[in-house]
Design a protein around this motif. Structure first.
Motif, PDB file in Angstrom:
ATOM      1  N   ALA A   1       0.830  -1.206   0.000  1.00  0.00           N
ATOM      2  CA  ALA A   1       0.000   0.000   0.000  1.00  0.00           C
ATOM      3  C   ALA A   1       0.866   1.259   0.000  1.00  0.00           C
ATOM      4  O   ALA A   1       0.571   2.226  -0.710  1.00  0.00           O
ATOM      5  CB  ALA A   1      -0.924  -0.013   1.216  1.00  0.00           C
ATOM      6  N   ILE A   2       1.946   1.230   0.772  1.00  0.00           N
ATOM      7  CA  ILE A   2       2.852   2.392   0.830  1.00  0.00           C
ATOM      8  C   ILE A   2       3.524   2.612  -0.524  1.00  0.00           C
ATOM      9  O   ILE A   2       3.637   3.748  -1.015  1.00  0.00           O
ATOM     10  CB  ILE A   2       3.902   2.190   1.939  1.00  0.00           C
TER      11      ILE A   2
ATOM     12  N   LYS B   1     -24.292   0.319  -6.811  1.00  0.00           N
ATOM     13  CA  LYS B   1     -23.075  -0.458  -7.032  1.00  0.00           C
ATOM     14  C   LYS B   1     -23.123  -1.189  -8.367  1.00  0.00           C
ATOM     15  O   LYS B   1     -22.296  -2.065  -8.646  1.00  0.00           O
ATOM     16  CB  LYS B   1     -22.868  -1.461  -5.891  1.00  0.00           C
ATOM     17  N   VAL B   2     -24.087  -0.822  -9.185  1.00  0.00           N
ATOM     18  CA  VAL B   2     -24.230  -1.464 -10.494  1.00  0.00           C
ATOM     19  C   VAL B   2     -23.011  -1.183 -11.368  1.00  0.00           C
ATOM     20  O   VAL B   2     -22.504  -2.058 -12.070  1.00  0.00           O
ATOM     21  CB  VAL B   2     -25.514  -0.973 -11.187  1.00  0.00           C
ATOM     22  N   VAL B   3     -22.517   0.054 -11.316  1.00  0.00           N
ATOM     23  CA  VAL B   3     -21.338   0.455 -12.078  1.00  0.00           C
ATOM     24  C   VAL B   3     -20.204   0.735 -11.087  1.00  0.00           C
ATOM     25  O   VAL B   3     -20.419   1.436 -10.093  1.00  0.00           O
ATOM     26  CB  VAL B   3     -21.606   1.720 -12.919  1.00  0.00           C
ATOM     27  N   PRO B   4     -19.011   0.199 -11.331  1.00  0.00           N
ATOM     28  CA  PRO B   4     -17.899   0.446 -10.402  1.00  0.00           C
ATOM     29  C   PRO B   4     -17.607   1.932 -10.245  1.00  0.00           C
ATOM     30  O   PRO B   4     -17.531   2.666 -11.237  1.00  0.00           O
ATOM     31  CB  PRO B   4     -16.723  -0.282 -11.062  1.00  0.00           C
ATOM     32  N   ALA B   5     -17.448   2.367  -9.026  1.00  0.00           N
ATOM     33  CA  ALA B   5     -17.183   3.781  -8.756  1.00  0.00           C
ATOM     34  C   ALA B   5     -15.914   4.284  -9.442  1.00  0.00           C
ATOM     35  O   ALA B   5     -15.898   5.428  -9.932  1.00  0.00           O
ATOM     36  CB  ALA B   5     -17.108   4.005  -7.244  1.00  0.00           C
ATOM     37  N   PRO B   6     -14.833   3.491  -9.512  1.00  0.00           N
ATOM     38  CA  PRO B   6     -13.642   3.993 -10.213  1.00  0.00           C
ATOM     39  C   PRO B   6     -13.917   4.324 -11.679  1.00  0.00           C
ATOM     40  O   PRO B   6     -13.388   5.315 -12.195  1.00  0.00           O
ATOM     41  CB  PRO B   6     -12.647   2.824 -10.097  1.00  0.00           C
TER      42      PRO B   6
ATOM     43  N   VAL C   1     -10.486  -7.084  -7.631  1.00  0.00           N
ATOM     44  CA  VAL C   1     -11.135  -7.955  -6.652  1.00  0.00           C
ATOM     45  C   VAL C   1     -11.835  -7.181  -5.549  1.00  0.00           C
ATOM     46  O   VAL C   1     -13.013  -7.403  -5.253  1.00  0.00           O
ATOM     47  CB  VAL C   1     -10.101  -8.926  -6.040  1.00  0.00           C
ATOM     48  N   ARG C   2     -11.107  -6.262  -4.921  1.00  0.00           N
ATOM     49  CA  ARG C   2     -11.654  -5.575  -3.741  1.00  0.00           C
ATOM     50  C   ARG C   2     -12.540  -4.397  -4.118  1.00  0.00           C
ATOM     51  O   ARG C   2     -13.605  -4.206  -3.534  1.00  0.00           O
ATOM     52  CB  ARG C   2     -10.512  -5.130  -2.827  1.00  0.00           C
ATOM     53  N   VAL C   3     -12.109  -3.586  -5.066  1.00  0.00           N
ATOM     54  CA  VAL C   3     -12.859  -2.375  -5.410  1.00  0.00           C
ATOM     55  C   VAL C   3     -14.018  -2.680  -6.362  1.00  0.00           C
ATOM     56  O   VAL C   3     -15.136  -2.202  -6.167  1.00  0.00           O
ATOM     57  CB  VAL C   3     -11.925  -1.307  -6.029  1.00  0.00           C
TER      58      VAL C   3
ATOM     59  N   MET D   1      -7.150   5.363  -3.677  1.00  0.00           N
ATOM     60  CA  MET D   1      -8.233   4.634  -3.021  1.00  0.00           C
ATOM     61  C   MET D   1      -7.848   3.171  -2.801  1.00  0.00           C
ATOM     62  O   MET D   1      -8.160   2.577  -1.761  1.00  0.00           O
ATOM     63  CB  MET D   1      -9.509   4.726  -3.866  1.00  0.00           C
ATOM     64  N   VAL D   2      -7.127   2.604  -3.765  1.00  0.00           N
ATOM     65  CA  VAL D   2      -6.646   1.225  -3.622  1.00  0.00           C
ATOM     66  C   VAL D   2      -5.687   1.122  -2.441  1.00  0.00           C
ATOM     67  O   VAL D   2      -5.708   0.144  -1.683  1.00  0.00           O
ATOM     68  CB  VAL D   2      -5.955   0.756  -4.922  1.00  0.00           C
ATOM     69  N   CYS D   3      -4.842   2.142  -2.258  1.00  0.00           N
ATOM     70  CA  CYS D   3      -3.895   2.141  -1.131  1.00  0.00           C
ATOM     71  C   CYS D   3      -4.634   2.035   0.200  1.00  0.00           C
ATOM     72  O   CYS D   3      -4.275   1.215   1.064  1.00  0.00           O
ATOM     73  CB  CYS D   3      -3.050   3.406  -1.133  1.00  0.00           C
TER      74      CYS D   3
END
Length: 504
Positions: A144-145, A181-186, A300-302, A343-345
């Motif tokens: 993450a860093i 959450k239908v469309v990914p926020a990113p 996977v996560r986002v 955001m991934v971090c």
């Protein structure tokens, strides 16, 4: 006798095995397609920057990301994990490209793939069981860093408009999922910020500023090197280093995805799959790669992807975006992609691991291993080195802790004819070194019994210590009887006793 299975029934069962249930689920398709699109967009600037590190044309990194992702989606052992061109691989092969040329780099990528296939077949993935949790936590936090620090050049010495765009992107990704959450926020964030910058004519760094996008698909071919032993000697060290670094990062990433999704992956298949993907990438003139942890977290996560489809589409859509929609993709502001990675971090970092309550309860050795892993990874920018250092440190701390668990208690016969020493704990090189000092060779009676029923003899050092004890008593004319050995310990003792000191 049961009725024979008809040919149509067999074919139907075979096709059903190849076509999992999710193929008929529109919701899964929507999630996987959109996740693949987001990852493809995020891969473009990363692949270009890693190409620069390796000293090759940006198209080489993009081609590598395409072939790695598509190939690993078929042969890999971890669903939804993204493999592409990576910084760790770029750092390993950059000196080879600089000193000998691009042909040697391609040859190293192919040979690294061969090494990975061999290592995978030999079961190198089983070594992952020796990576302790504290190292895994340190690995995740260091990751993450590193992802965050890699974004800093895009946030320093840039036009002021970058900062409100970055803030807007982060806000969209935080609050848009509360709406739907239908469309990914990113993906929403990237589209909205691109429309704003283009419509308003805001001048900020864009994807196009990072390098030229390819206009055609890669063509397969052989590396432009002489096929001699001298070439092999030049290429092999870099190929082996690349193979080891790539496997380490890929297996650690697979383990991380296993934990996030509560599913198991086939690490051996993943190891061999990484090798096949690098071989294919090399023949298509790519710079090679391995699992990409940042993009995997996006997937996977986002974005919530869980199947191979997202991985396949990430690679396929990457080429579609570059070749078909190149001018449009070039207008995407880097601020939008940086916001996604930031955001991934935050989503990747294990904040619970540094909470005060956690640190109070965690053993000091575990905290030391976690901090050391993070420090080494951040200092070297190499996740593999940090994992190795952290794992070795954890093993040393464990050995020191267990070494103090071997205890010896003595019970003397009331008549003084015999003494029984009872040994408790594990006997191995760290604990057996002190074993010899815990006996009273001069004061004990003529008969000494050493009861090992509460211990296990693990190695030659322990057998040598027992031999030394018997020798010291024998020098004083006293008899030693060793009892209570379990079957493996007895076998090892019988095999090695008297053979470790050259007969002296």
């Amino acid at each position: 006798m049961s009725a024979p299975v008809s040919v149509p029934a067999f074919v139907s069962a075979f096709v059903s095995a190849l076509r999992p249930d999710w193929i008929r689920d529109p919701k899964v398709w929507r999630t996987e397609v959109l996740a693949g699109l987001v990852v493809a967009l995020a891969l473009i600037p990363e692949a270009i920057s890693f190409s620069i590190i390796a000293g090759v044309d940006p198209a080489i990194g993009l081609f590598a990301s395409f072939t790695m992702a598509v190939t690993i989606s078929i042969v890999g052992g971890r669903r939804a994990m993204i493999s592409a061109a990576t910084g760790a691989v770029a750092l390993v092969i950059a000196p080879l490209n600089r000193e000998h040329g691009f042909g040697y780099l391609v040859a190293a990528v192919i040979l690294a793939g061969v090494f990975q296939v061999v290592l995978g077949a030999l079961g190198v993935a089983k070594l992952m069981r020796f990576v302790p949790r504290s190292v895994m936590v340190g690995f995740v936090n260091a990751l993450a860093i590193l992802i965050f620090t890699a974004q800093l050049p895009q946030m320093t010495d840039v036009p002021w408009a970058v900062y409100p765009l970055l803030a807007a992107g982060l806000l969209l990704m935080v609050f848009f999922p509360k709406v739907t959450k239908v469309v990914p926020a990113p993906l929403v964030s990237i589209v909205v910020l691109t429309v704003i910058t283009v419509a308003a004519g805001i001048v900020v760094p864009t994807v196009g500023d990072q390098g030229a996008l390819p206009s055609s698909l890669p063509v397969p071919g052989l590396p432009d090197v002489p096929f001699t032993f001298e070439t092999l000697k030049t290429v092999a060290p870099y190929a082996l280093a690349m193979a080891l670094v790539g496997l380490m990062e890929s297996l650690m990433t697979a383990k991380l995805v296993d934990d996030i999704t509560d599913t198991r992956s086939n690490k051996t298949r993943e190891s061999i799959g990484q090798g096949i993907a690098n071989i294919v990438t090399g023949f298509f003139g790519g710079m090679g790669g391995c699992a990409m942890i940042g993009q995997t977290m996006i997937n996977v996560r986002v974005s919530g992807a869980r199947t191979r489809l997202s991985t396949f589409l990430a690679g396929s859509l990457l080429m579609v975006l570059c070749i078909v929609f190149g001018p449009l993709v070039s207008d995407i502001p880097m601020a939008a992609l940086v916001a996604v990675m930031v955001m991934v971090c935050f989503a990747t970092f294990d904040w619970h691991s540094i909470a005060p309550n956690t640190l109070k309860r965690m053993p000091a050795g575990e905290i030391t291993v976690m901090v050391l892993t993070v420090a080494v990874v951040v200092a070297t920018h190499n996740l593999a080195i940090g994992v190795v250092v952290g794992t070795v440190t954890a093993m040393v701390i464990f050995a020191r802790r267990v070494a103090h668990l071997a205890e010896v208690t003595a019970v003397t016969d009331p008549e003084g004819h015999q003494v029984v020493y009872r040994v408790c704990g594990e006997l191995f090189f760290a604990s057996s070194n002190d074993l010899v000092t815990q006996f009273d060779y001069a004061g004990d009676p003529d008969k000494v019994v050493i009861d090992l029923s509460a211990t296990h003899v693990w190695d030659a050092s322990s057998v040598a210590a027992l031999d030394a004890i018997e020798t010291k008593y024998a020098q004083r004319g006293k008899q030693v009887e060793i009892t209570g050995l379990n079957e493996p310990s007895a076998h090892l003792h019988k095999k090695l006793s008297g053979e470790l000191t050259g007969g002296h």
